[in-house]
Design a protein around this motif. Structure first.
Motif, PDB file in Angstrom:
ATOM      1  N   LEU A  38      -7.970   5.728  -3.698  1.00  0.00           N
ATOM      2  CA  LEU A  38      -8.277   4.698  -4.269  1.00  0.00           C
ATOM      3  C   LEU A  38      -7.755   3.639  -3.491  1.00  0.00           C
ATOM      4  O   LEU A  38      -7.973   2.436  -3.451  1.00  0.00           O
ATOM      5  CB  LEU A  38      -7.714   5.553  -6.101  1.00  0.00           C
ATOM      6  CG  LEU A  38      -7.772   4.068  -6.867  1.00  0.00           C
ATOM      7  CD1 LEU A  38      -9.219   3.774  -6.829  1.00  0.00           C
ATOM      8  CD2 LEU A  38      -7.349   3.862  -8.140  1.00  0.00           C
ATOM      9  N   PRO A  39      -6.199   3.716  -3.324  1.00  0.00           N
ATOM     10  CA  PRO A  39      -6.145   2.216  -2.687  1.00  0.00           C
ATOM     11  C   PRO A  39      -6.658   2.376  -1.070  1.00  0.00           C
ATOM     12  O   PRO A  39      -6.848   0.470  -0.663  1.00  0.00           O
ATOM     13  CB  PRO A  39      -4.479   2.512  -2.629  1.00  0.00           C
ATOM     14  CG  PRO A  39      -4.005   3.280  -3.370  1.00  0.00           C
ATOM     15  CD  PRO A  39      -4.577   4.618  -3.795  1.00  0.00           C
ATOM     16  N   THR A  92     -16.384   1.965   3.699  1.00  0.00           N
ATOM     17  CA  THR A  92     -15.901   1.822   1.972  1.00  0.00           C
ATOM     18  C   THR A  92     -17.490   3.345   1.753  1.00  0.00           C
ATOM     19  O   THR A  92     -16.613   4.039   0.710  1.00  0.00           O
ATOM     20  CB  THR A  92     -16.971   0.918   1.514  1.00  0.00           C
ATOM     21  OG1 THR A  92     -15.774  -0.150   1.880  1.00  0.00           O
ATOM     22  CG2 THR A  92     -16.564   1.012  -0.116  1.00  0.00           C
ATOM     23  N   TYR A 130      -0.803   6.519  -6.423  1.00  0.00           N
ATOM     24  CA  TYR A 130      -2.036   6.496  -7.259  1.00  0.00           C
ATOM     25  C   TYR A 130      -3.055   7.595  -6.263  1.00  0.00           C
ATOM     26  O   TYR A 130      -4.020   7.774  -6.893  1.00  0.00           O
ATOM     27  CB  TYR A 130      -2.484   5.968  -7.029  1.00  0.00           C
ATOM     28  CG  TYR A 130      -2.101   4.688  -8.399  1.00  0.00           C
ATOM     29  CD1 TYR A 130      -2.150   5.160  -9.517  1.00  0.00           C
ATOM     30  CD2 TYR A 130      -1.298   3.389  -8.180  1.00  0.00           C
ATOM     31  CE1 TYR A 130      -2.160   4.186 -10.390  1.00  0.00           C
ATOM     32  CE2 TYR A 130      -0.759   2.168  -9.425  1.00  0.00           C
ATOM     33  CZ  TYR A 130      -1.385   2.989 -10.206  1.00  0.00           C
ATOM     34  OH  TYR A 130      -0.747   1.803 -11.788  1.00  0.00           O
ATOM     35  N   GLY A 185      -6.477  -6.824   3.150  1.00  0.00           N
ATOM     36  CA  GLY A 185      -7.576  -5.549   3.318  1.00  0.00           C
ATOM     37  C   GLY A 185      -7.563  -4.549   4.185  1.00  0.00           C
ATOM     38  O   GLY A 185      -7.572  -3.851   4.038  1.00  0.00           O
ATOM     39  N   THR A 236     -15.191   6.647   0.163  1.00  0.00           N
ATOM     40  CA  THR A 236     -16.284   7.117  -1.258  1.00  0.00           C
ATOM     41  C   THR A 236     -16.922   8.728  -0.887  1.00  0.00           C
ATOM     42  O   THR A 236     -16.555   9.343  -2.668  1.00  0.00           O
ATOM     43  CB  THR A 236     -16.941   6.391  -1.269  1.00  0.00           C
ATOM     44  OG1 THR A 236     -16.208   4.832  -1.211  1.00  0.00           O
ATOM     45  CG2 THR A 236     -17.376   6.371  -2.882  1.00  0.00           C
ATOM     46  N   VAL A 268     -12.882  -2.663   0.318  1.00  0.00           N
ATOM     47  CA  VAL A 268     -13.231  -3.710  -0.311  1.00  0.00           C
ATOM     48  C   VAL A 268     -13.069  -5.047  -0.586  1.00  0.00           C
ATOM     49  O   VAL A 268     -13.870  -6.042   0.007  1.00  0.00           O
ATOM     50  CB  VAL A 268     -13.927  -3.182  -1.908  1.00  0.00           C
ATOM     51  CG1 VAL A 268     -14.272  -4.374  -2.798  1.00  0.00           C
ATOM     52  CG2 VAL A 268     -14.586  -2.170  -1.548  1.00  0.00           C
ATOM     53  N   LEU A 269     -12.016  -5.138   0.159  1.00  0.00           N
ATOM     54  CA  LEU A 269     -11.448  -6.502   0.053  1.00  0.00           C
ATOM     55  C   LEU A 269     -11.190  -7.052   1.574  1.00  0.00           C
ATOM     56  O   LEU A 269     -12.132  -8.301   1.455  1.00  0.00           O
ATOM     57  CB  LEU A 269      -9.946  -5.799   0.078  1.00  0.00           C
ATOM     58  CG  LEU A 269      -8.945  -7.345  -0.372  1.00  0.00           C
ATOM     59  CD1 LEU A 269      -9.865  -8.766  -1.157  1.00  0.00           C
ATOM     60  CD2 LEU A 269      -7.958  -7.894  -0.255  1.00  0.00           C
ATOM     61  N   ALA A 307     -10.091   0.406  -2.333  1.00  0.00           N
ATOM     62  CA  ALA A 307      -9.847  -1.057  -2.362  1.00  0.00           C
ATOM     63  C   ALA A 307      -8.963  -1.746  -1.088  1.00  0.00           C
ATOM     64  O   ALA A 307      -9.890  -3.523  -1.686  1.00  0.00           O
ATOM     65  CB  ALA A 307      -8.148  -1.243  -3.588  1.00  0.00           C
ATOM     66  N   TYR A 337       0.867  -1.486   0.252  1.00  0.00           N
ATOM     67  CA  TYR A 337       0.102  -0.315  -0.136  1.00  0.00           C
ATOM     68  C   TYR A 337       0.547   1.489  -0.333  1.00  0.00           C
ATOM     69  O   TYR A 337       0.587   2.450  -0.682  1.00  0.00           O
ATOM     70  CB  TYR A 337      -1.089  -0.415   1.204  1.00  0.00           C
ATOM     71  CG  TYR A 337      -1.765  -0.407   1.635  1.00  0.00           C
ATOM     72  CD1 TYR A 337      -3.226  -0.655   0.311  1.00  0.00           C
ATOM     73  CD2 TYR A 337      -2.078  -1.784   1.882  1.00  0.00           C
ATOM     74  CE1 TYR A 337      -4.273  -1.614   0.186  1.00  0.00           C
ATOM     75  CE2 TYR A 337      -3.462  -2.721   1.597  1.00  0.00           C
ATOM     76  CZ  TYR A 337      -4.644  -2.875   0.012  1.00  0.00           C
ATOM     77  OH  TYR A 337      -5.382  -3.247   0.640  1.00  0.00           O
TER      78      TYR A 337
END
Length: 401
Positions: free
Chosen positions: A77-78, A179, A73, A112, A183, A84-85, A81, A66
């Motif tokens: 964004l990481p 999440t 990035y 995650g 977001t 979600v994992l 992700a 990470y």
């Protein structure tokens, strides 16, 4: 331009605290379920305890991924992700049919959850200088510190009202909520022109520079060995409290919460004292207390005088000392790492989790009818933390205002 923290904790810092608390949630919430997991999956207690050490190893390895991703990035964004994992893996844990499936899903869950360990620290340093970052990390413990109090209580009730699988369904729900919040509310703090290429040569060079940086390594290990003591306590406390002292699993969270409260209160005191003192001064004084409290617990255990109230005094003293050690050591380790903050935060987290995983494995292998394994490991970790900070090269810090 570095910001100052207002009197009221800003919403972005509250969100970072909630994200950073996701990893501890996955650690603390299922501790009261160890017995139920062992019985339902017909697994030895030692294998159940090692699911925790496996989770810590997963956290250690995943953080190395990470860091470079966050520097290339951006932070958001990481992070999404990873959340979600974490959510998917939590569902996998809940649906596991045997201890080996659970162990594998715990490792995936760690990959995650590691996003919440690495990226919030980098975001804090994106916004704040070393002095303010130390205050922010101390304040963050107010948010993170609630988790060790609430999570075991919630986990104990979930096991009582449902089953151990309910614990992991609740973790999945927390992943969904974070999440959505990330977001919707998180703004990307890393400008495009400050991002570094995702090249093997760049990543390798950054890791090499960090490993050669005496201050970074010293303060990282100072915090890492202190955290190793905390993970030894987390892994060993169910056996000590429930099996040795006969505490009902439903009330395990209360004792766990008293120690977590010590950590929270001390961290808030650290944040206030940072207005007048440097992080280095607070760290060095706290580590003396760390060594004294753990050594006292070991002496009482060896002498046969240890009781549950005396053990709690030593543990609360240890956790209060950690409330000073953790945030100040982290701020000092990241003090001179501006161009590679994501990678530095990742490597710091990896080294600290490796220390925690080793202590977790050690406590799972050493069982006794007294708290001797726990008090011995706590003392060793405290001494190693003290040595590491004395070997580190102090960074150049501005005087507190």
């Amino acid at each position: 331009m570095p910001r100052k923290i207002p009197a009221l904790m800003p919403s972005w810092l509250v969100l970072m605290g909630a994200l950073a608390a996701l990893g501890p949630l996955a650690i603390d919430m299922y501790l009261p379920a160890f017995g139920a997991i062992a019985q339902d999956l017909q697994a030895p207690q030692g294998l159940v305890e090692r699911t925790l050490a496996s989770y810590l190893l997963g956290l250690a390895g995943a953080q190395l991924l990470y860091g470079p991703l966050a520097d290339r990035y951006g932070r958001k964004l990481p992070l999404v992700a990873g959340l979600v994992l974490f959510t998917i893996a939590s569902l996998g844990c809940a649906l596991s049919d045997n201890i080996y499936q659970l162990t594998v899903w715990r490792i995936v869950q760690a990959f995650g959850g590691a996003a919440g360990m690495v990226i919030p620290r980098a975001v804090i340093r994106d916004y704040l200088d070393t002095q303010e970052a130390a205050r922010a990390l101390s304040l963050l413990m107010l948010v993170m510190g609630v988790m060790p109090i609430v999570a075991p209580l919630l986990g104990g009730q979930a096991v009582t009202l449902g089953s151990w699988r309910t614990v992991f369904y609740l973790m999945a729900a927390a992943g969904v909520a974070l999440t959505w919040l990330t977001t919707r509310n998180m703004r990307e703090p890393l400008a495009a022109e400050l991002r570094t290429p995702l090249a093997v040569s760049t990543i390798t060079a950054n890791f090499w520079l960090l490993l050669r940086h005496r201050g970074f390594v010293g303060y990282t290990l100072a915090g890492g060995f202190g955290s190793a003591g905390m993970f030894a306590y987390i892994s060993g406390s169910p056996q000590v409290f429930i099996d040795i002292y006969g505490i009902d699993p439903r009330w395990f969270g209360l004792l766990f919460g008293l120690n977590a409260a010590s950590l929270i209160l001390a961290a808030q005191l650290s944040a206030r004292l940072l207005r007048r003192h440097t992080p280095l001064k607070l760290l060095l004084h706290a580590q003396i207390s760390l060594v004294l409290m753990t050594a006292l617990g070991l002496i009482l255990t060896l002498a046969g005088w240890i009781t549950l109230p005396l053990l709690m005094v030593c543990l609360m003293g240890f956790m209060a000392s950690q409330g000073f050690v953790n945030p100040n050591a982290a701020a000092l380790a990241l003090a001179e790492q501006g161009p590679r903050l994501g990678t530095a935060s990742a490597l710091m987290g990896c080294l600290q989790m490796l220390c925690g995983a080793l202590s977790g494995f050690a406590i799972s292998l050493w069982h006794a009818d007294s708290p001797l394994p726990l008090t011995t490991l706590l003392t060793i970790c405290a001494l190693l933390s003290w040595v590491a900070s004395r070997l580190a090269k102090p960074p150049v810090l501005r005087a507190p205002i």
